[in-house]
Write a protein that holds these residues in place. Structure first.
Motif, PDB file in Angstrom:
ATOM      1  N   ALA A   1       0.823  -1.217   0.000  1.00  0.00           N
ATOM      2  CA  ALA A   1       0.000   0.000   0.000  1.00  0.00           C
ATOM      3  C   ALA A   1       0.853   1.262   0.000  1.00  0.00           C
ATOM      4  N   ASP A   2       2.094   1.175   0.487  1.00  0.00           N
ATOM      5  CA  ASP A   2       2.951   2.369   0.568  1.00  0.00           C
ATOM      6  C   ASP A   2       3.279   2.927  -0.816  1.00  0.00           C
ATOM      7  N   ARG A   3       3.294   2.078  -1.832  1.00  0.00           N
ATOM      8  CA  ARG A   3       3.647   2.563  -3.173  1.00  0.00           C
ATOM      9  C   ARG A   3       2.418   3.018  -3.965  1.00  0.00           C
ATOM     10  N   LYS A   4       1.237   2.860  -3.387  1.00  0.00           N
ATOM     11  CA  LYS A   4       0.031   3.316  -4.076  1.00  0.00           C
ATOM     12  C   LYS A   4      -0.066   4.844  -4.009  1.00  0.00           C
ATOM     13  N   ARG A   5      -0.431   5.452  -5.109  1.00  0.00           N
ATOM     14  CA  ARG A   5      -0.502   6.913  -5.190  1.00  0.00           C
ATOM     15  C   ARG A   5      -1.952   7.389  -5.248  1.00  0.00           C
ATOM     16  N   PRO A   6      -2.230   8.557  -4.678  1.00  0.00           N
ATOM     17  CA  PRO A   6      -3.599   9.090  -4.766  1.00  0.00           C
ATOM     18  C   PRO A   6      -3.899   9.555  -6.184  1.00  0.00           C
TER      19      PRO A   6
END
Length: 435
Positions: free
Chosen positions: A133-138
């Motif tokens: 989830a840390d690499r997911k971008r808004p």
């Protein structure tokens, strides 16, 4: 009853329903009950509780129906790709003339090959951190351009285009066509994404920049969606320079691309809605901002008008203001003259007092200086060596004029001079004598 040995010379004319029933009776007599082993595909559960799916292997496929009574005894939730064994009765669904297997019991025989391959790849990529989830971008609130990867002939393209046209007709959409099913689909999807990546990183002059990408496809079986479980496609999705939204299949469908994307949408239409805030909402927000700006401007103009009115009132009679300023200047001049006279009087009084005290002070200081000078002269007189000689002492000097103070400095025969109070005499040492 259908008779396969009836002479062809006088064929029987069947009604459709009668023929379906005859075929069903033949199947019943020949096969039922039957046990089948295969992979589930297209599984769905209706609101009534009935389950519908197909069972397949590499050589064939049969439609199946499992009614609510039998489905209630299931001890697991069937999923596409699972290898199962089922027992039922083979028949004909007369309303459509379809071959159908009515399932009476269903048990898991092991996961199907496709599903096992899906789980292995999912575990591998999850271990590498591709799903973190840390690499997911808004998603951008208002993208300047939207990239779209799907098949030009797919219903998903129509759904996405309709949603975007309804919500954000002003935002340009760049379509990168690709195959979404079949053996060549993964490579085609990768090539389409790479095309959009290059445009997002290096937009050409006059082209709208791409701020978000949609990867979409309509629903289907696990085999239909298998192109989106490709490892190279998953790694390509992770490399996207802009946020990427996947909308593959229906809400219950999951692919590897969904886990790698920055955001998963349940359907292609939902994916379009996630990146497209309705234009009406933005227009309403602009109207609200315009109202606030207009209200603020009106209040500012009112305040400035009040200041202008006050200034006009003050400037209305310049002669009166001039007379007031003249009176004020005269009053300040009188105060200044009075202050100067007061300062002069004070300094004059201080100077007179100082002059009155100056002469006595000088006389006292002169008397003190004279007394001090007399004391110094008396002390100096006491130090005069002649006064010592007057008491009977004499001063001996050698031929060079140095004072002789020790016997050693006056050897026998030395010529010395003795200085007395009224003159000096020459003497010669005859016999030195120590004390």
């Amino acid at each position: 009853m259908f008779d396969p040995y009836q002479s062809s010379a006088s064929p029987t004319v069947w009604s459709v329903g009668a023929l379906c029933r005859a075929v069903a009776d033949a199947l019943e007599a020949r096969f039922n009950p039957v046990t089948v082993r295969g992979e589930i595909t297209g599984f769905s559960r209706a609101a009534s509780g009935h389950c519908y799916f197909s069972i397949k292997d590499t050589a064939g496929q049969i439609r199946c129906a499992m009614f609510r009574r039998a489905a209630s005894s299931l001890v697991f939730t069937p999923r596409d790709g699972e290898l199962v064994e089922l027992r039922g009765r083979l028949g004909v669904y007369e309303q459509r003339g379809d071959l159908q297997l009515i399932v009476e019991s269903l048990q898991r025989a092991g996961q199907g090959a496709l599903f096992e391959q899906f789980l292995r790849l999912k575990a591998q990529l999850e271990g590498e951190g591709l799903f973190d989830a840390d690499r997911k971008r808004p998603l951008p609130v208002m993208p300047r351009g939207i990239g779209l990867v799907t098949s030009p002939g797919a219903a998903a393209l129509h759904d996405v285009a309709t949603a975007l046209q309804r919500r954000v007709p002003h935002i340009p959409v760049v379509l990168a066509p690709a195959l979404v099913q079949g053996a060549a689909a993964p490579a085609s999807l990768v090539a389409a994404l790479e095309q959009l990546y290059a445009r997002a990183l290096h937009p050409r002059a006059g082209e709208p920049p791409i701020d978000v990408i949609l990867l979409v496809r309509g629903g289907g079986s696990m085999e239909d969606l298998w192109a989106f479980n490709d490892e190279l496609l998953a790694r390509t999705v992770v490399r996207s320079p802009v946020p990427l939204v996947s909308g593959v299949g229906h809400e219950t469908d999951f692919t590897i691309a969904d886990f790698c994307a920055d955001l998963r949408a349940p359907t292609p239409t939902a994916a379009a809605e996630l990146v497209a805030q309705p234009r009406d909402a933005w227009l309403a927000a602009l109207d609200q901002l315009e109202s606030r700006v207009q209200g603020g401007m009106d209040r500012w103009l009112d305040r400035q008008g009040q200041r202008l009115d006050l200034a006009a009132q003050r400037l209305g009679r310049p002669s009166g203001n001039l007379a007031q300023q003249r009176l004020r200047c005269e009053r300040l001049g009188q105060q200044l003259r009075h202050a100067v006279l007061l300062q002069v009087q004070q300094h004059t009084q201080v100077l007179g007092a100082q002059q009155a005290n100056l002469m006595p002070m000088l006389q006292r200081q002169l008397l003190q200086r004279r007394q001090h000078l007399t004391q110094l002269a008396h002390r100096l007189e006491l130090l005069d060596p002649r006064r010592v000689l007057q008491r009977g002492y004499s001063l001996l000097t050698d031929s060079s004029g140095r004072a002789v103070t020790r016997v050693a400095d006056a050897p026998v025969g030395a010529a010395l001079k003795a200085h007395l109070s009224d003159g000096s005499v020459d003497v010669t040492v005859t016999q030195p004598k120590l004390l």
